[in-house]
Design an enzyme around this catalytic site. Structure first.
Site, PDB file in Angstrom:
ATOM      1  N   SER A 200       0.850  -1.207   0.120  1.00 53.71           N
ATOM      2  CA  SER A 200      -0.028   0.000  -0.035  1.00 53.71           C
ATOM      3  C   SER A 200       0.895   1.216   0.222  1.00 53.71           C
ATOM      4  CB  SER A 200      -0.862   0.158   1.275  1.00 53.71           C
ATOM      5  OG  SER A 200      -1.593   1.221   1.024  1.00 53.71           O
TER       6      SER A 200
ATOM      7  N   HIS B 192      -0.704  -1.078  -4.388  1.00 54.43           N
ATOM      8  CA  HIS B 192      -2.288  -0.764  -3.870  1.00 54.43           C
ATOM      9  C   HIS B 192      -2.113   0.889  -3.900  1.00 54.43           C
ATOM     10  CE1 HIS B 192      -5.993  -2.112  -2.141  1.00 54.43           C
ATOM     11  NE2 HIS B 192      -5.953  -0.925  -1.190  1.00 54.43           N
TER      12      HIS B 192
ATOM     13  N   ASP C 210      -4.413   3.865  -2.434  1.00 53.75           N
ATOM     14  CA  ASP C 210      -5.701   3.932  -1.504  1.00 53.75           C
ATOM     15  C   ASP C 210      -6.306   5.370  -1.825  1.00 53.75           C
ATOM     16  OD1 ASP C 210      -6.085   1.750   0.327  1.00 53.75           O
ATOM     17  OD2 ASP C 210      -4.156   2.274   0.830  1.00 53.75           O
TER      18      ASP C 210
ATOM     19  N   MET D  86      -9.078   8.436  -1.205  1.00 55.26           N
ATOM     20  CA  MET D  86      -9.866   8.834  -0.464  1.00 55.26           C
ATOM     21  C   MET D  86     -10.180  10.210  -0.376  1.00 55.26           C
ATOM     22  SD  MET D  86      -8.112   6.975   3.137  1.00 55.26           S
ATOM     23  CE  MET D  86      -6.648   7.453   2.749  1.00 55.26           C
TER      24      MET D  86
ATOM     25  N   HIS E 213      -8.131   1.263  -5.302  1.00 55.99           N
ATOM     26  CA  HIS E 213      -9.053   0.995  -4.318  1.00 55.99           C
ATOM     27  C   HIS E 213      -9.640   2.378  -3.965  1.00 55.99           C
ATOM     28  CE1 HIS E 213     -10.060   0.203   0.191  1.00 55.99           C
ATOM     29  NE2 HIS E 213     -11.337   0.030  -0.618  1.00 55.99           N
TER      30      HIS E 213
ATOM     31  N   MET F  38     -11.775   4.727  -2.330  1.00 57.48           N
ATOM     32  CA  MET F  38     -13.154   4.925  -1.164  1.00 57.48           C
ATOM     33  C   MET F  38     -13.529   6.314  -1.416  1.00 57.48           C
ATOM     34  SD  MET F  38     -10.558   3.345   1.828  1.00 57.48           S
ATOM     35  CE  MET F  38      -9.059   3.551   0.961  1.00 57.48           C
TER      36      MET F  38
ATOM     37  N   MET G 294     -12.019  -5.825   3.752  1.00 55.94           N
ATOM     38  CA  MET G 294     -11.329  -4.828   4.899  1.00 55.94           C
ATOM     39  C   MET G 294     -11.279  -5.540   6.125  1.00 55.94           C
ATOM     40  SD  MET G 294     -10.479  -2.446   2.750  1.00 55.94           S
ATOM     41  CE  MET G 294      -9.960  -1.197   4.357  1.00 55.94           C
TER      42      MET G 294
ATOM     43  N   ASP H 278      -7.085  -6.384   3.180  1.00 55.82           N
ATOM     44  CA  ASP H 278      -6.335  -5.055   3.635  1.00 55.82           C
ATOM     45  C   ASP H 278      -6.766  -4.573   5.022  1.00 55.82           C
ATOM     46  OD1 ASP H 278      -5.548  -2.570   3.422  1.00 55.82           O
ATOM     47  OD2 ASP H 278      -6.741  -1.925   1.813  1.00 55.82           O
TER      48      ASP H 278
END
Length: 213
Positions: free
Chosen positions: A5, A30, A32, A34, A63, A65, A134, A172
């Site tokens: 990540s 990965h 993230d 957000m 990913h 979010m 998650m 994750d």
């Protein structure tokens, strides 16, 4: 398989971090994403992803979010994402959004939070290349693994096997060297690890240790 990540990497020296990831041949990277709405934190967007794309040929495991991910799928595709994972509650029309990702020829993932029911998989599992489970509540790195998630991993694995699918299970959140084997034994295919890899200037050693598992 392992998907480090990037959120835990040294952002002041990303070229060095990517050099190590390339040399150690990690399976995915990965990312993230957000937005400060779906989760109480903000990370980065497609512009940063695009700027990183030239540093590696390793698949980008993105990913999202974020609220209304359907509005940003095309941007992340153009930025170089290879897998795009969304959360079911962030889009009004889940089937349409999953189909949109597929229409660009990208791998499609669906993320389940620790408290989420598996019911959403009943009508969507066949559309998925990946189920992201998650093992912490999303939004912050460095959280502690929630042990009850191991049962969820086993249940998802059973669903996949019953339907004779090739869908991968990614886990994750709070994944460390001391619990990784337990997560793999429960049925995980891909481990996402952030602080357990990018720490103490031992990124290379930590990747090797995870791969040995």
């Amino acid at each position: 398989m392992i998907s480090p990540s990037l959120l835990s990497a040294d952002f002041t020296n990303l070229e060095k971090e990517f050099k190590i990831l390339n040399e150690e041949k990690v399976d995915f990277i990965h990312l993230d994403i957000m937005d400060g709405n779906y989760v109480p934190n903000i990370s980065y967007g497609p512009g940063i992803v695009k700027s990183l794309r030239h540093l590696t040929e390793i698949p980008f495991d993105t990913h999202l979010m974020i609220e209304r991910p359907e509005n940003f799928i095309e941007e992340f595709v153009k930025a170089g994402s290879d897998i795009i994972t969304i959360h079911p509650m962030t889009t009004k029309h889940l089937d349409r959004t999953l189909s949109l990702i597929k229409s660009y020829g990208k791998k499609t993932g669906l993320a389940l939070n620790p408290g989420d029911s598996l019911d959403v998989l009943n009508y969507n599992l066949e559309k998925l290349d990946l189920v992201l489970i998650m093992s912490v509540n999303p939004g912050f790195g460095g959280q502690k693994f929630i042990p009850s998630v191991l049962r969820k991993i086993r249940e998802v694995k059973k669903l996949i096997e019953e339907r004779n699918l090739d869908t991968l299970i990614e886990v994750d959140g709070g994944v460390k060297l001391d619990n990784a084997k337990e997560v793999l034994d429960a049925g995980a295919d891909i481990l996402v690890a952030g602080s357990a890899i990018f720490k103490k200037d031992k990124t290379r050693e930590n990747i090797k240790a995870f791969k040995e598992l």
